[in-house]
Design a protein around this motif. Structure first.
Motif, mmCIF file in Angstrom:
data_model
loop_
_atom_site.group_PDB
_atom_site.id
_atom_site.type_symbol
_atom_site.label_atom_id
_atom_site.label_comp_id
_atom_site.label_asym_id
_atom_site.label_seq_id
_atom_site.Cartn_x
_atom_site.Cartn_y
_atom_site.Cartn_z
ATOM 1 N N UNK A 196 5.328 12.775 -8.947
ATOM 2 C CA UNK A 196 5.378 14.009 -9.704
ATOM 3 C C UNK A 196 4.195 14.899 -9.376
ATOM 4 N N UNK A 197 4.204 16.069 -9.970
ATOM 5 C CA UNK A 197 3.141 17.033 -9.707
ATOM 6 C C UNK A 197 1.848 16.637 -10.424
ATOM 7 N N UNK A 198 0.723 16.938 -9.788
ATOM 8 C CA UNK A 198 -0.580 16.718 -10.412
ATOM 9 C C UNK A 198 -0.843 17.784 -11.456
ATOM 10 N N UNK A 199 -1.499 17.397 -12.538
ATOM 11 C CA UNK A 199 -1.857 18.315 -13.621
ATOM 12 C C UNK A 199 -3.325 18.679 -13.514
ATOM 13 N N UNK A 200 -3.630 19.955 -13.465
ATOM 14 C CA UNK A 200 -5.010 20.407 -13.355
ATOM 15 C C UNK A 200 -5.687 20.347 -14.717
ATOM 16 N N UNK B 218 -8.004 16.715 -11.514
ATOM 17 C CA UNK B 218 -6.570 16.656 -11.714
ATOM 18 C C UNK B 218 -6.181 15.272 -12.234
ATOM 19 N N UNK B 219 -4.998 15.178 -12.833
ATOM 20 C CA UNK B 219 -4.425 13.904 -13.258
ATOM 21 C C UNK B 219 -3.027 13.792 -12.677
ATOM 22 N N UNK B 220 -2.615 12.541 -12.393
ATOM 23 C CA UNK B 220 -1.285 12.336 -11.830
ATOM 24 C C UNK B 220 -0.761 10.967 -12.220
ATOM 25 N N UNK B 221 0.561 10.887 -12.458
ATOM 26 C CA UNK B 221 1.217 9.608 -12.719
ATOM 27 C C UNK B 221 1.323 8.814 -11.423
ATOM 28 N N UNK B 222 1.276 7.497 -11.539
ATOM 29 C CA UNK B 222 1.401 6.653 -10.363
ATOM 30 C C UNK B 222 2.814 6.681 -9.794
ATOM 31 N N UNK C 282 -6.951 6.517 -15.901
ATOM 32 C CA UNK C 282 -6.918 6.849 -17.321
ATOM 33 C C UNK C 282 -6.256 5.720 -18.111
ATOM 34 N N UNK C 283 -5.217 5.136 -17.537
ATOM 35 C CA UNK C 283 -4.518 3.980 -18.092
ATOM 36 C C UNK C 283 -3.778 3.325 -16.931
ATOM 37 N N UNK C 284 -2.897 2.374 -17.225
ATOM 38 C CA UNK C 284 -2.213 1.663 -16.145
ATOM 39 C C UNK C 284 -1.251 2.538 -15.358
ATOM 40 N N UNK C 285 -0.970 3.745 -15.847
ATOM 41 C CA UNK C 285 0.065 4.578 -15.238
ATOM 42 C C UNK C 285 -0.437 5.912 -14.724
ATOM 43 N N UNK C 286 -1.709 6.273 -14.988
ATOM 44 C CA UNK C 286 -2.213 7.580 -14.600
ATOM 45 C C UNK C 286 -3.609 7.473 -14.001
ATOM 46 N N UNK D 259 0.853 -1.186 0.000
ATOM 47 C CA UNK D 259 0.000 0.000 0.000
ATOM 48 C C UNK D 259 0.887 1.234 0.000
ATOM 49 N N UNK D 260 0.789 2.013 -1.083
ATOM 50 C CA UNK D 260 1.671 3.149 -1.301
ATOM 51 C C UNK D 260 0.837 4.428 -1.359
ATOM 52 N N UNK D 261 1.215 5.437 -0.595
ATOM 53 C CA UNK D 261 0.510 6.713 -0.625
ATOM 54 C C UNK D 261 0.896 7.477 -1.889
ATOM 55 N N UNK D 262 -0.117 7.918 -2.654
ATOM 56 C CA UNK D 262 0.127 8.623 -3.917
ATOM 57 C C UNK D 262 0.146 10.138 -3.762
ATOM 58 N N UNK D 263 -0.717 10.680 -2.909
ATOM 59 C CA UNK D 263 -0.805 12.131 -2.751
ATOM 60 C C UNK D 263 -0.560 12.516 -1.300
#
Length: 281
Positions: A240-244, A233-237, A215-219, A199-203
């Motif tokens: 990195x920074x989230x994209x609004x 917002x969108x973010x890579x797994x 959105x896909x296997x990575x975002x 279990x990994x914290x993303x944000x």
């Protein structure tokens, strides 16, 4: 980014040859190919083209039916209904060839979040353990029926399954989803259950991040208060920074959900349903 113009045909309106504009549609869920959107309106489920237009009614019942989610093959929709008192999970074919089938029977509220990638199970959130009032759990129940099983060994809510079925993104936190402006230890964050069971914290934003979907296997896309008003917002797994993706400043965005193919995200804003692409268009 744009809003949908929805027209619905009620039984009474049909008898008079009328169509009426659907005000306050709720809980949008894009079909896997992003071409249609399932929604709740006046307590029943409807399906409308993603570009807007006439909506087709899926259910007709005095109970309140909400929170539709699609199977990956686009053949089934799971949803909540209070036909028997509290909210239970139901499933039915999109073509309406058979009526809804009840899948959960606990005396607490259950709400579907996603299907497994093979469509055999529905991921849902429930507080049936009652151990910690504000910490529900994610469960699976087979579409053929049977006893639900825990999906993971951690508290969580608002979950979604990755396209390859290897991971689950979910939310931990104790604030109410309607709360604005909160900053503190009870805030909602996104977590990832990996293929290895870690279990990994993303944000780590000290306000609320909520309602994730892949959105896909990575975002993932999600709703966040980091822009002031809650937006998409969108973010890579991998971090990195989230994209609004949306920039509303009137009221908060509600219930964003991505199509399984990642082509668009549908969400509630003010009194309508809006869509945005992963590029922010």
């Amino acid at each position: 980014m744009g809003s949908l113009v929805l027209t619905c045909l009620s039984t009474f309106a049909a008898s008079l040859g009328w169509t009426i504009e659907a005000e306050l549609p709720r809980h949008p869920a894009p079909s896997p190919d992003g071409q249609r959107i399932a929604m709740s309106w006046q307590g029943d489920l409807w399906i409308v083209p993603a570009a807007g237009g006439d909506a087709t009614r899926l259910t007709a019942h005095p109970a309140v039916e909400r929170h539709p989610v699609w199977s990956r093959d686009g053949a089934w929709i799971a949803f909540t209904s209070d036909r028997y008192g509290n909210d239970d999970v139901f499933v039915m074919p999109v073509d309406g060839s058979t009526g809804p089938k009840r899948l959960t029977f606990a005396s607490v509220d259950d709400a579907p979040m996603d299907f497994s990638t093979d469509g055999s199970r529905v991921l849902f959130v429930s507080n049936r353990y009652r151990g910690i009032r504000w910490m529900p759990q994610l469960w699976y129940v087979a579409v053929d029926g049977g006893t639900p099983i825990l999906a993971q060994d951690a508290f969580g809510q608002a979950g979604a399954v990755s396209p390859d079925g290897a991971a689950t993104v979910y939310v931990r936190g104790a604030t109410r989803w309607t709360r604005r402006g909160y900053r503190g230890a009870a805030n909602r964050d996104l977590w990832l259950r990996t293929a290895d069971g870690d279990h990994v914290q993303l944000t780590t934003f000290d306000g609320d991040d909520d309602d994730p979907s892949f959105l896909d296997d990575h975002r993932v896309v999600f709703r966040s208060a980091r822009s002031g008003r809650k937006n998409v917002f969108a973010q890579d797994l991998v971090g990195g920074d989230a994209t609004q993706l949306t920039f509303h400043d009137g009221t908060d965005v509600r219930f964003p959900r991505a199509a399984a193919d990642g082509s668009l995200v549908a969400y509630e804003y003010e009194d309508g349903i809006w869509t945005v692409t992963p590029g922010g268009d």
